[in-house]
Design a protein around this motif. Structure first.
Motif, PDB file in Angstrom:
ATOM      1  N   ARG A 144       0.829  -1.214   0.000  1.00 22.86           N
ATOM      2  CA  ARG A 144       0.000   0.000   0.000  1.00 22.86           C
ATOM      3  C   ARG A 144       0.858   1.256   0.000  1.00 22.86           C
ATOM      4  O   ARG A 144       0.509   2.242  -0.650  1.00 22.86           O
ATOM      5  CB  ARG A 144      -0.951  -0.014   1.191  1.00 22.86           C
ATOM      6  N   ALA A 145       1.968   1.214   0.713  1.00 18.21           N
ATOM      7  CA  ALA A 145       2.871   2.365   0.729  1.00 18.21           C
ATOM      8  C   ALA A 145       3.418   2.638  -0.668  1.00 18.21           C
ATOM      9  O   ALA A 145       3.742   3.779  -1.005  1.00 18.21           O
ATOM     10  CB  ALA A 145       4.009   2.132   1.721  1.00 18.21           C
ATOM     11  N   ALA A 146       3.505   1.602  -1.479  1.00 18.67           N
ATOM     12  CA  ALA A 146       3.998   1.732  -2.854  1.00 18.67           C
ATOM     13  C   ALA A 146       2.854   1.990  -3.844  1.00 18.67           C
ATOM     14  O   ALA A 146       3.082   2.038  -5.050  1.00 18.67           O
ATOM     15  CB  ALA A 146       4.755   0.468  -3.250  1.00 18.67           C
ATOM     16  N   GLY A 147       1.619   2.130  -3.330  1.00 20.53           N
ATOM     17  CA  GLY A 147       0.475   2.403  -4.191  1.00 20.53           C
ATOM     18  C   GLY A 147      -0.178   1.176  -4.789  1.00 20.53           C
ATOM     19  O   GLY A 147      -0.912   1.267  -5.761  1.00 20.53           O
ATOM     20  N   ARG A 148       0.090   0.018  -4.200  1.00 20.04           N
ATOM     21  CA  ARG A 148      -0.480  -1.229  -4.706  1.00 20.04           C
ATOM     22  C   ARG A 148      -1.262  -1.892  -3.577  1.00 20.04           C
ATOM     23  O   ARG A 148      -0.871  -1.833  -2.433  1.00 20.04           O
ATOM     24  CB  ARG A 148       0.604  -2.173  -5.169  1.00 20.04           C
ATOM     25  N   ASP A 149      -2.332  -2.581  -3.928  1.00 18.83           N
ATOM     26  CA  ASP A 149      -3.121  -3.282  -2.920  1.00 18.83           C
ATOM     27  C   ASP A 149      -2.933  -4.779  -3.046  1.00 18.83           C
ATOM     28  O   ASP A 149      -2.457  -5.277  -4.071  1.00 18.83           O
ATOM     29  CB  ASP A 149      -4.617  -2.958  -3.069  1.00 18.83           C
TER      30      ASP A 149
END
Length: 169
Positions: free
Chosen positions: A47-52
């Motif tokens: 999530r921190a990298a923009g992925r779920d």
């Protein structure tokens, strides 16, 4: 079936699904099993990298599988190439759960500017190869005997899907 971003309520089920895959199959060459806290850490990092990390649940909320993606390789030259993982419970296979997960995963990836999605598949996993072919992935590489599990050498098939028609800068 519903596709949802994973929540803490799903962590134990995700760990259990992956552990079963690790113990019973060559769908993943790893032998390390996940715990619920490790799943929580993985989700936080993604999530921190923009992925779920996405889950598919049945009508009563039972997790039937999950999918996620992350960088294919290190180095900024690979910023637009991702590798995904998808795992389903045995009862969910062939029921449309995998396709539904991949549609959500690919939509998120495309919106984030992913150009290529990679699948790394055990060469003997014909069902996974057919599944990816049906979703528009093409075999682009075969690496003999690069993995070892259950006392035997495993061949890896790389498949990829170009997600957009964006030219390089």
């Amino acid at each position: 079936m519903k596709i949802l971003p994973a929540t803490p309520d799903h962590h134990a089920a995700i760990a259990a699904i992956r552990t079963d895959v690790v113990r019973q199959t060559t769908a993943i060459f790893h032998t390390n099993e996940w715990t619920a806290p490790q799943v929580a850490d993985l989700i936080a990092a993604r999530r921190a990298a923009g992925r779920d990390l996405w889950v598919v649940v049945d009508a009563v909320g039972t997790v039937l599988g999950f999918a996620t993606y992350d960088r294919f390789r290190g180095g900024d030259g690979y910023d637009h190439t991702m590798e995904h993982s998808i795992f389903l419970t045995p009862q969910a296979r062939g029921q449309g759960a995998g396709r539904a997960l991949m549609q959500v995963l690919e939509a998120q990836a495309a919106a984030a500017g992913v150009h290529v999605m990679v699948a790394a598949i055990d060469a003997d996993n014909h069902a996974a190869r057919q599944f990816h072919t049906a979703l528009g992935y093409a075999e682009t590489g075969r690496m003999p005997q690069v993995g070892r599990k259950f006392g035997r050498w495993l061949d890896l098939v790389l498949m990829q899907k170009i997600m957009d028609d964006q030219p390089a800068d």
